[in-house]
Structure formats: structure tokens, C-alpha cells
Design a protein around this motif. Structure first.
Motif, PDB file in Angstrom:
ATOM      1  N   LEU A   4       6.654  57.204  13.278  1.00  0.00           N
ATOM      2  CA  LEU A   4       5.899  58.005  12.324  1.00  0.00           C
ATOM      3  C   LEU A   4       5.974  57.364  10.944  1.00  0.00           C
ATOM      4  CD1 LEU A   4       4.309  60.610  11.759  1.00  0.00           C
ATOM      5  CD2 LEU A   4       6.489  61.749  11.311  1.00  0.00           C
ATOM      6  N   PHE A  29       4.059  68.909  11.605  1.00  0.00           N
ATOM      7  CA  PHE A  29       4.373  67.503  11.807  1.00  0.00           C
ATOM      8  C   PHE A  29       5.773  67.260  12.341  1.00  0.00           C
ATOM      9  CE2 PHE A  29       0.774  67.020   8.797  1.00  0.00           C
ATOM     10  CZ  PHE A  29      -0.038  66.279   9.641  1.00  0.00           C
ATOM     11  N   ASP A  30       6.625  68.257  12.314  1.00  0.00           N
ATOM     12  CA  ASP A  30       7.939  68.104  12.930  1.00  0.00           C
ATOM     13  C   ASP A  30       7.805  67.878  14.436  1.00  0.00           C
ATOM     14  OD1 ASP A  30      10.772  68.042  12.959  1.00  0.00           O
ATOM     15  OD2 ASP A  30      10.787  70.077  13.734  1.00  0.00           O
ATOM     16  N   PHE A  32       5.959  65.817  15.887  1.00  0.00           N
ATOM     17  CA  PHE A  32       5.906  64.391  16.185  1.00  0.00           C
ATOM     18  C   PHE A  32       7.281  63.878  16.602  1.00  0.00           C
ATOM     19  CE2 PHE A  32       1.932  64.430  13.867  1.00  0.00           C
ATOM     20  CZ  PHE A  32       1.206  63.435  14.477  1.00  0.00           C
ATOM     21  N   HIS A  37       3.593  65.660  20.214  1.00  0.00           N
ATOM     22  CA  HIS A  37       2.389  65.400  19.453  1.00  0.00           C
ATOM     23  C   HIS A  37       1.126  65.485  20.309  1.00  0.00           C
ATOM     24  CE1 HIS A  37       4.391  61.701  20.750  1.00  0.00           C
ATOM     25  NE2 HIS A  37       3.187  61.327  21.122  1.00  0.00           N
ATOM     26  N   GLY A  64      -4.649  68.229   7.768  1.00  0.00           N
ATOM     27  CA  GLY A  64      -4.020  66.939   7.600  1.00  0.00           C
ATOM     28  C   GLY A  64      -4.917  65.867   8.182  1.00  0.00           C
ATOM     29  N   VAL A  66      -4.760  62.041   9.994  1.00  0.00           N
ATOM     30  CA  VAL A  66      -3.796  61.213  10.717  1.00  0.00           C
ATOM     31  C   VAL A  66      -4.507  60.016  11.329  1.00  0.00           C
ATOM     32  CG1 VAL A  66      -2.099  61.175  12.590  1.00  0.00           C
ATOM     33  CG2 VAL A  66      -2.442  63.274  11.263  1.00  0.00           C
ATOM     34  N   LEU A  77       0.626  59.430   8.896  1.00  0.00           N
ATOM     35  CA  LEU A  77       0.148  60.604   8.162  1.00  0.00           C
ATOM     36  C   LEU A  77      -0.492  60.121   6.868  1.00  0.00           C
ATOM     37  CD1 LEU A  77       3.237  62.960   8.595  1.00  0.00           C
ATOM     38  CD2 LEU A  77       1.433  62.395  10.214  1.00  0.00           C
TER      39      LEU A  77
END
Length: 740
Positions: A4, A29-30, A32, A37, A64, A66, A77
Motif C-alpha cells: 500500500l 482503507f484499513d 487493505f 480489499h 477516495g 485509488v 491511495l
């Protein structure tokens, strides 16, 4: 675990989000980090220039952005924005690999196509093309995409290049900005491109070889090398090693980004070893302190396993700056055991400890300049010599203590370079009698000055044999240190590889201490690096502040002159605002209005700073703000609300930075402050040096600003503003826009 990366734009935009939205970003996003994901619903964008740029829902109104390849386990990100803005951004942009550095770049293809068409319609200027002296071969070698050469070739001045700042790939803009500033292609290669190439991590299998002049076209980021391309983009992308690091960065995004490094900074900080003392120089905001912090980390990581705690000293000029360094080091090195290898403290406190331990008792330090001056005056009258207290004190500090002179014979032969009043043998004998009387009086009362303590600490270390307290010493704000302090620092560590690492900028010298490192046995020849890019202050604020120093000769601490040539900002913003008023109350009223306006456009009080020349004016500012319902904190004074506007003297603002900065009370008679400037008839050279110190103080205060700067006065403005303010009554046309 997925690889990441966090782009710096993502981090800075995250810092400005409302707290509930930030919490939701962390939750999304945690995942990921937990290999979940696949269920994050990364949505493709219709008609996107790059199908791998996706969006992800954060809340009903926020999304977001990505970079997410179809296969593989690497993600980047990019942005966090309102829904419609995120979609519009994702449609226009494409991720590519820079042909020179092999790092990731983001191209706004739509805007670049429009810009190319637009510059072709511009009328040519008398000066000709901006990059006429640079060949296509050199441009492509430096990483300029071949399809952008028509755009580059049609640029006729720097304003056209500045207008493209937000749409050009960042690495390519840095290259073009360097060339436009007058750097030769080889200098740009060395300072912009090569430093990026040298950051390729050891685990990256693909090594980069660029053939000079090779015609390399735009290449998209391949799915199987996204992780390697992110690793080559340090300074723009942070790779996250695990959930804890991810959450730590998002918990303090503004502070976290301050300790990230641009490749040009990383090359200096993480060089495996220097054969002797090394130095990094550069204007305000170029990241010298960040480099010093990372150098301390690197040295700590290289220590043998059995190295004791506090093997490394990270030091600076004042106690306040040392406190700031300690906080930054805690952010940079969360591991308590590794951080314990580094001691943080200011030079005077360290000297005090060494002498106190030798004497076995606390030291009585004379700190009030008025008391010191009164003693010199009384001694001059008692001895019947025709010297002022100011002259005697400066002669003692700038000649006797600076050169460590211990006898009348040594003083008679000593150079007095920089002192404007010539002294024959008889006059020197009179001065030495005064110096002896002054030092004897201090000994009789059991008192010391700070510089005497430093000189004594250096003597104790030098006479103590080969054993020294530290393996490495890292020095920040080096330009303000006195030669007596430098002798102490030299004595703290055995001469050899990585003994001293020095960071400083003589344009910011505000305490009048000049030094020649070479004369003190500190040679940085071949180990000195200049940083040219300001990452803190907008180009508009930078240009305005730099104009204050136009025509001034600044030494480089090593026998030469220092220059801001090629010094530039990494971003643009609103121009500084100046405002005059008839009275102090009117000036403070205008300041309150500006603070309230900045707050209305989203700037928190603690993100604003107010610099003053003397503390009472700072207290008046705090009172005016608090009456208007704005929380305020006077730094170094009575604590106010923790989240208030930070108010401090210009000296106290050294080392700090703020989104919005107001410099108040820049009046004639205050800047320069009469009491801080030696009378010209006493010593004309010292008079000029003191004026330059006061001017540098204003320069330091103004360059604390990141996005917005306001400079104000009441009555007559400071003569320092003559080069940047065209008329005293321009207050009638001043507007007060918020930060960009």
C-alpha cells in the motif's frame, strides 16, 4: 499483505477532512491491510483515461481515488475528495512511469492537451523560447515525455511554466523549473533526477539505466511493477509497512508529512557514511531540519548492538528549538529503544552539565544583558578608558571568546576582522585590562556567562584525553552558534567518519554569531550539499520574502558567500498582503478581521501564527483576539488555550511553520529595533552586521508561512519594507483573501 502506497496529495487532503470523515477513511482503507480489499467495491470510471484509476465510496458525499491494477497486490491511495470532484479527477488523469527515474507520475492528460493547444496560440515574446538553450536530447534524458516537447518548446517565460504547475507531472515540473532557474542540464540531472535514481530500494530487482539522449516515450505503469515504481517515488509516495504505521500516519498527517523526505533530501540523510564532517545548507523551508532528524535516525540504525543510550547528540541553538526537535524525533522514531540512542538538547544546557559535573555544584549564570552592560560600563569608568559598554562586550564576545584568547600577547596579535574600529597596541592593552577586570569580577562572585561555560566545557573535554561523550553529533540551526560553542561541539566527538553533521542557513542568522568552520578545524570540503526547493512556503511568499535580502552579502560559514540563486518553491498560492494603519488599535483591529476571515475559510486557530518583535505587543495581540472570541496562545509566556492562534516573538518563531502567518508591528523604530543595533559611530561594521541581523529576523518571520502571509504596521513602516512596499498608504487597496 497488500503493498500500500500513500500519495502525498492524499495525505494533505485527509488532514483537512472533518473528523467523522477521517474516521470513515481509516475504516475503509484499513481493510487493505487485512487482505479484504477485494470487497471494497473499487468502481471503474466511464471514459477514464486510465482504467486502473478507480474510486471507492467513503461516505455519501466523499470518495477516495485509488490506482488499482486488475491483478497483483499493490495499491496506491491517490486522493480523497467530494464525490463529483473525485470522479472528474479520475476521468482526466493517467498514471505513467517517468522515463528517467522509473518512478510513478500522474498526468492530467485533458489539461495537458488543452494547454498544448493554448500555448501554440500565444504571441512569441522578444526573449524567445524559454528552453531554447536546452536540446530535445537533454529534455528527454531528464525525463520529459516526448509528447510534451511541443508544449515545452512553446513556453516563452516562467509565468507560462508556473501556470502549468498543477497539471504537469510533478517530477517533470521540477526538471523544467530547475532549467528555467538557470541550472545547466547536468546540474538538473544530478540534483533532480540522479537523486531519485539513487533511492531505488535494494529489494527492487529492476535497476534503472538511462542512456543519455535516448528517445523514451510515455509508458504506463505495468501491473507487475507498481510496487517497484512506488518504491522509486520516495518523497511523493510513502509505502506503508503495516496497519500500525498506516494508522499512525493518518492520526497525524500534517506532522507525518513533515518528516517524509524528497529524494534530494534522502540522498543526504541516508548516505551510508561521510569521511568527516558533512553539511547541508539551503533557504527556509528546504527541509534541513528534517534531513538532520533522518540523519540522526540513520546513524542510530548503524550503531553496534552494544552501543549505549545517548550515543548520538542531536543539538541546536536554543531550548525551544530543542523541544521542537524532540517532538519531531518522537514522531520519526516511535521505537523507544532506538530513540533512546539519540540525546536531544541545546548546546548551552549540555555545556552547563559538563562544567557542573566537573565542579560538583550548580553554576550561577548571568543572563540579563542589562546587567552585563552595567558591569562593562562600571569597569570602563573605574579604569578611565574611553570605550562604551557595548564596544567592550562585543570585543570580548566576537574577538576574545571567539578566538579563545587567554593572554594579552595573544590578543595583541589577534585578527579583528569584522570589527570596524581599529585598535593600536595601547588601545588593545586598555581593552585587555577591562577584559581581565570583567572576568575577575565574575570569578569573585562565582558567576558565569553562557559562552564562558561553553569555553570551559570545551577545555575540560580537550584535556580529558581521547574519550569523548558521543559517537556522532548532529547540529541544527548551525548558523547561530558562536565559535566557543563550535569548539565544544568539535570536542564532543572524536574526529573521523560521520563525526559532525551540520544543517544551517546563514540567511536566517539572527543572533549575530559569525564563524569560519575551517578555522576551527571543521572541514566540509567535498561534503557540503545545497537544497534548493522550498517545500513549506508558496512561490509568491518566497519571492516577496527573498526580495527583503536583495543586495545583501551573506557569508557561508566557510570563507565564501551564500546565495539564494536557484532557490524556488514547490507550489504556488496567494501573494502576500501588506497593511498600514494610523494607530496600534487600528492595526490590531485589522489583524483580528484577517484571523476571523482565515478561520471562516477553514483554517483552525492553531494553524495560524502571529509574529511580533517584542513580547508586550504579542500580549496585546492575544488580548485583542480573545476579546473577539478567538483563542490565543502566547508562546513562551502565560499559556492560553491549547488550540489557539500561536503568538510569539520573531526569535521564538524560528523553526516553526503555519498555514497562515501574520507579522505585526513592522514599524519604523521597531524593525530595526534601536536597542539591538550598535551605533554607527561606535563600530560601523558591527552596525551593518546588526542591521542585517534585524533584517534576517524579519525574513525568518515571513518565511514561517505556508499558504498566506500578512505584514502590517502602524504609523511609519519599517525601512526594511521599502523594497517590497510601494507606498505607505497602500492599505487602502489591500484585500484580505483566505489561503488557497
Amino acid at each position: 499483505m497488500a503493498t500500500l502506497g500513500i500519495h502525498k496529495d492524499f495525505l494533505m487532503e485527509f488532514a483537512r477532512l472533518e473528523k467523522p470523515v477521517q474516521k470513515r477513511v481509516r475504516e475503509v482503507f484499513d481493510k487493505f491491510q487485512e487482505h479484504r480489499h477485494a470487497g471494497l467495491h473499487l468502481e471503474k470510471i466511464e471514459k477514464a483515461r486510465d482504467p486502473r484509476i478507480r474510486t471507492i465510496r467513503i461516505t455519501q458525499f466523499m470518495r477516495g481515488v485509488v490506482l488499482a491494477p486488475e491483478s497483483g497486490d499493490s495499491f496506491l491511495l491517490l486522493k480523497v475528495m467530494p464525490h463529483d470532484d473525485a470522479i472528474a479527477w479520475a476521468v482526466k488523469h493517467r498514471a505513467t512511469v517517468n522515463s528517467a527515474t522509473q518512478g510513478i507520475e500522474l498526468r492530467n492528460d485533458v489539461a495537458l492537451e488543452r494547454a498544448t493547444a493554448g500555448v501554440r496560440a500565444l504571441d512569441p515574446t522578444d526573449s524567445g523560447p524559454l528552453f531554447a538553450r536546452v536540446s530535445d536530447k537533454d529534455l528527454t534524458r531528464l525525463g520529459i515525455d516526448t509528447d510534451l516537447l511541443p508544449l515545452v518548446r512553446h513556453l516563452s517565460d516562467e509565468t507560462h511554466l508556473d501556470a502549468l504547475h498543477k497539471i504537469l507531472p510533478e517530477q517533470q515540473y521540477d526538471v523544467l523549473a530547475g532549467l528555467a532557474a538557470g541550472m545547466e542540464p547536468e546540474d538538473v540531472w544530478r540534483e533532480v533526477v540522479l537523486v531519485q535514481l539513487e533511492q531505488v530500494s535494494p529489494h527492487v530487482s529492476q535497476q534503472v539505466t538511462v542512456v543519455p539522449g535516448s528517445d523514451q516515450s510515455v509508458r504506463p505503469v505495468a501491473e507487475d511493477d507498481l510496487s517497484a515504481a512506488m518504491a522509486r517515488s520516495q518523497g511523493r509516495i510513502a509505502l506503508v509497512s503495516g496497519p500500525a504505521e498506516f494508522m499512525e500516519i493518518l492520526a497525524r498527517p500534517f506532522e507525518a508529512w513533515r518528516v517524509f523526505l524528497h529524494p534530494s533530501q534522502r540522498k543526504v540523510a541516508y548516505r551510508p557514511s561521510y569521511k568527516g564532517p558533512a553539511r547541508v545548507i539551503g533557504g527556509p523551508g528546504t527541509g534541513k531540519t528534517v534531513v538532520a532528524l533522518h540523519r540522526a535516525l540513520h546513524l542510530a540504525q548503524q550503531l553496534p548492538a552494544d552501543a549505549p543510550d545517548e550515543s548520538i547528540l542531536l543539538t541546536t541553538f536554543t531550548r525551544d528549538l530543542a523541544t521542537d526537535l524532540r517532538g519531531s524525533l518522537e514522531l520519526l522514531i516511535p521505537d523507544d529503544q532506538l530513540r533512546a540512542k539519540v540525546r536531544v538538547g541545546n548546546v548551552d544546557a549540555l555545556a552547563n552539565q559538563i562544567v557542573r559535573e566537573d565542579h560538583g555544584a550548580p553554576l550561577s549564570i548571568v543572563t540579563r544583558q542589562k546587567e552585563i552592560s552595567a558591569r562593562w560600563d562600571a569597569i570602563a569608568q573605574r579604569l578611565g578608558i574611553d570605550f562604551t559598554d557595548v564596544f567592550l562586550d562585543q570585543e570580548w564576545r566576537h574577538v576574545v571568546l571567539a578566538q579563545n584568547l587567554r593572554s594579552p600577547e595573544a590578543y595583541l596579535k589577534a585578527s579583528r576582522s569584522g570589527r570596524g574600529t581599529a585598535l593600536g597596541p595601547l588601545k588593545r592593552a586598555q581593552v585587555w585590562r577591562a577584559v581581565e577586570a570583567f572576568t575577575q569580577e565574575l570569578r569573585r562572585t562565582g558567576e558565569w556567562t553562557f559562552l564562558q561555560v561553553c569555553a570551559e566545557a570545551a577545555r575540560l573535554l580537550e584535556e580529558g584525553g581521547d574519550e569523548r561523550p558521543y559517537r556522532h553529533v548532529v547540529i541544527d540551526e548551525a548558523q547561530d552558534l558562536h565559535p566557543a560553542q563550535w569548539r565544544l561541539l568539535r570536542a564532543l566527538v572524536v574526529p573521523g567518519p560521520d563525526d559532525l553533521f551540520i544543517a544551517g542557513d546563514t540567511h536566517q542568522r539572527i543572533y549575530g554569531n559569525k564563524v569560519s568552520l575551517r578555522s576551527l578545524g571543521i572541514s566540509v570540503t567535498g561534503r557540503s550539499t545545497r537544497l534548493r526547493i522550498n517545500y513549506r512556503t508558496s512561490q509568491e511568499i518566497l519571492a516577496w520574502s527573498t526580495a527583503l535580502l536583495t543586495g545583501e552579502r551573506i557569508d557561508d560559514m566557510d570563507g565564501g558567500d551564500e546565495s539564494l540563486t536557484g532557490y524556488r518553491s514547490a507550489f504556488h498560492g496567494a501573494p502576500p498582503q501588506t497593511s498600514g494603519a494610523d494607530s496600534k488599535s487600528d492595526e490590531l483591529g485589522g489583524l483580528v478581521e484577517q484571523i476571523q476571515e482565515w478561520n471562516r475559510v477553514g483554517v483552525s486557530p492553531h494553524e495560524m501564527g502571529v509574529a511580533v518583535r517584542y513580547i508586550q505587543l504579542g500580549k496585546d495581540v492575544a488580548y485583542a483576539l480573545e476579546r473577539a472570541g478567538v483563542p490565543a496562545t502566547v508562546l513562551g509566556g502565560t499559556p492560553g488555550t491549547g488550540d489557539g492562534v500561536r503568538i510569539g516573538t520573531m526569535h521564538r518563531m524560528k523553526g516553526l511553520e503555519f498555514r497562515c502567518m501574520a507579522v505585526v508591528g513592522v514599524n519604523d523604530g521597531v524593525l530595526p529595533m534601536h536597542s539591538a543595533v550598535t551605533a554607527e559611530d561606535v563600530d560601523p561594521q558591527q552596525h551593518q552586521a546588526d542591521l542585517l541581523g534585524e533584517l534576517s529576523l524579519l525574513f525568518v518571520a515571513c518565511t514561517r508561512a505556508r499558504e498566506a502571509l500578512r505584514v502590517s504596521w502602524h504609523g511609519r513602516p519599517s525601512p526594511f519594507l521599502g523594497t517590497v512596499v510601494t507606498a505607505v498608504d497602500n492599505r487602502d487597496r489591500v484585500k484580505r483573501p483566505g489561503p488557497r
